[in-house]
Motif scaffolding. Structure first.
Motif, PDB file in Angstrom:
ATOM      1  N   UNK A  81     -29.545  32.544  37.130  1.00  0.00           N
ATOM      2  CA  UNK A  81     -28.234  31.899  37.326  1.00  0.00           C
ATOM      3  C   UNK A  81     -27.225  32.637  37.046  1.00  0.00           C
ATOM      4  N   UNK A  82     -26.254  32.979  38.205  1.00  0.00           N
ATOM      5  CA  UNK A  82     -25.232  33.966  37.708  1.00  0.00           C
ATOM      6  C   UNK A  82     -24.185  33.015  37.013  1.00  0.00           C
ATOM      7  N   UNK A  83     -23.469  33.594  35.795  1.00  0.00           N
ATOM      8  CA  UNK A  83     -22.442  32.847  35.052  1.00  0.00           C
ATOM      9  C   UNK A  83     -21.504  33.936  35.090  1.00  0.00           C
ATOM     10  N   UNK A  84     -20.127  33.312  35.169  1.00  0.00           N
ATOM     11  CA  UNK A  84     -18.901  34.004  35.059  1.00  0.00           C
ATOM     12  C   UNK A  84     -18.401  34.339  33.655  1.00  0.00           C
ATOM     13  N   UNK A  85     -18.550  35.802  33.283  1.00  0.00           N
ATOM     14  CA  UNK A  85     -18.444  36.248  31.944  1.00  0.00           C
ATOM     15  C   UNK A  85     -16.988  36.682  31.837  1.00  0.00           C
ATOM     16  N   UNK A  86     -16.258  37.146  32.655  1.00  0.00           N
ATOM     17  CA  UNK A  86     -14.779  37.453  32.524  1.00  0.00           C
ATOM     18  C   UNK A  86     -14.032  37.262  34.077  1.00  0.00           C
ATOM     19  N   UNK A  87     -12.846  36.991  33.809  1.00  0.00           N
ATOM     20  CA  UNK A  87     -11.797  36.995  35.006  1.00  0.00           C
ATOM     21  C   UNK A  87     -10.610  37.694  34.590  1.00  0.00           C
ATOM     22  N   UNK A  88     -10.595  38.832  35.259  1.00  0.00           N
ATOM     23  CA  UNK A  88      -9.439  39.814  35.203  1.00  0.00           C
ATOM     24  C   UNK A  88      -8.288  39.443  36.107  1.00  0.00           C
ATOM     25  N   UNK A  89      -7.064  39.501  35.554  1.00  0.00           N
ATOM     26  CA  UNK A  89      -6.047  39.420  36.704  1.00  0.00           C
ATOM     27  C   UNK A  89      -4.871  40.375  36.238  1.00  0.00           C
ATOM     28  N   UNK A  90      -4.650  41.265  37.234  1.00  0.00           N
ATOM     29  CA  UNK A  90      -3.468  42.355  37.187  1.00  0.00           C
ATOM     30  C   UNK A  90      -2.326  41.917  38.150  1.00  0.00           C
ATOM     31  N   UNK A  96     -24.985  28.692  41.587  1.00  0.00           N
ATOM     32  CA  UNK A  96     -24.791  29.887  40.981  1.00  0.00           C
ATOM     33  C   UNK A  96     -26.254  30.679  41.364  1.00  0.00           C
ATOM     34  N   UNK A  97     -27.046  30.241  41.939  1.00  0.00           N
ATOM     35  CA  UNK A  97     -28.810  30.777  42.080  1.00  0.00           C
ATOM     36  C   UNK A  97     -28.183  31.792  43.384  1.00  0.00           C
ATOM     37  N   UNK A  98     -27.554  32.947  42.971  1.00  0.00           N
ATOM     38  CA  UNK A  98     -27.137  33.966  44.125  1.00  0.00           C
ATOM     39  C   UNK A  98     -28.077  34.652  44.601  1.00  0.00           C
ATOM     40  N   UNK A  99     -29.507  34.790  43.985  1.00  0.00           N
ATOM     41  CA  UNK A  99     -30.200  35.501  44.685  1.00  0.00           C
ATOM     42  C   UNK A  99     -31.543  34.675  44.988  1.00  0.00           C
ATOM     43  N   UNK A 100     -31.306  33.575  45.049  1.00  0.00           N
ATOM     44  CA  UNK A 100     -32.354  32.647  45.518  1.00  0.00           C
ATOM     45  C   UNK A 100     -32.949  33.082  46.891  1.00  0.00           C
TER      46      UNK A 100
END
Length: 211
Positions: A58-67, A27-31
């Motif tokens: 550390x990047x956390x998944x806040x929301x997953x939107x599905x259409x 999750x450390x996407x900007x390392x």
């Protein structure tokens, strides 16, 4: 690196990529991994390699939107994903998530399903400080695909009935990627075809097999 017991400065630098990937998966996407500091110990005939790592947030998944999916399929898609809401985002496994999702939909009969926004900027959106991630998946599934007439061509010496016996598809059945792949493997296993292709010609309602 330690087990190789070989002094190789290029390998030390290449190893930076392995370290970075390990952090990104967590999750450390900007390392940021600095170039290694290499210190030689002539007395003990050894080398000390030091890597300085700046993790960042550390990047956390806040929301997953599905259409574009039914509620049943939405639930299955969310269950199949390794990246989940409140978990830490792994962009490497996210690519695998997309493959798993499409395979699931194709095995549900949505043979031509696709993720419409896969190449757009709104598929994965980071908060400005990279601490949060919003995932948006827009699907176009089309109708479920059923086999119409099955036409076999290219079998100059092999009888049609032998080929049909190896197929997992019959007229009127739901077409899935699993049935197609299993049929291709079964036909190739016979050892009499150099290649096998199974193509769905949706516009004229044919499932076409080329051997």
């Amino acid at each position: 690196l330690i087990s190789s017991k070989v002094h190789d400065e290029k390998y030390y630098e290449d190893f930076m990529g392995h370290i970075r990937e390990l952090y990104i998966k967590k999750g450390y996407v900007s390392v940021f991994v600095e170039k290694p500091l290499v210190k030689y110990d002539k007395k003990n005939r050894s080398v000390i390699v030091t890597y300085r790592v700046r993790e960042g947030v550390r990047a956390q998944v806040k929301k997953i939107n599905i259409e574009g999916l039914k509620d049943k399929d939405k639930k299955k898609v969310l269950e199949s994903m390794s990246n989940k809401v409140s978990g830490y985002f792994n962009p490497i496994s996210f690519q695998q998530d997309l493959s798993v999702i499409l395979e699931y939909l194709k095995n549900e009969g949505y043979y031509f399903s696709e993720i419409k926004n896969i190449n757009s900027g709104n598929l994965v959106q980071y908060r400005q400080d990279n601490s949060q991630v919003h995932i948006s998946l827009v699907f176009e599934t089309g109708l479920k695909l059923f086999a119409g007439d099955i036409i076999i061509i290219g079998n100059n010496k092999t009888r049609k009935i032998l080929i049909q016996r190896e197929l997992e598809l019959e007229e009127g059945e739901l077409i899935t990627i699993e049935k197609i792949e299993n049929s291709q493997v079964a036909l190739l296993s016979l050892g009499i075809f150099s290649s096998v292709q199974i193509l769905s010609l949706i516009h004229i309602s044919l499932c076409r097999l080329i051997g």
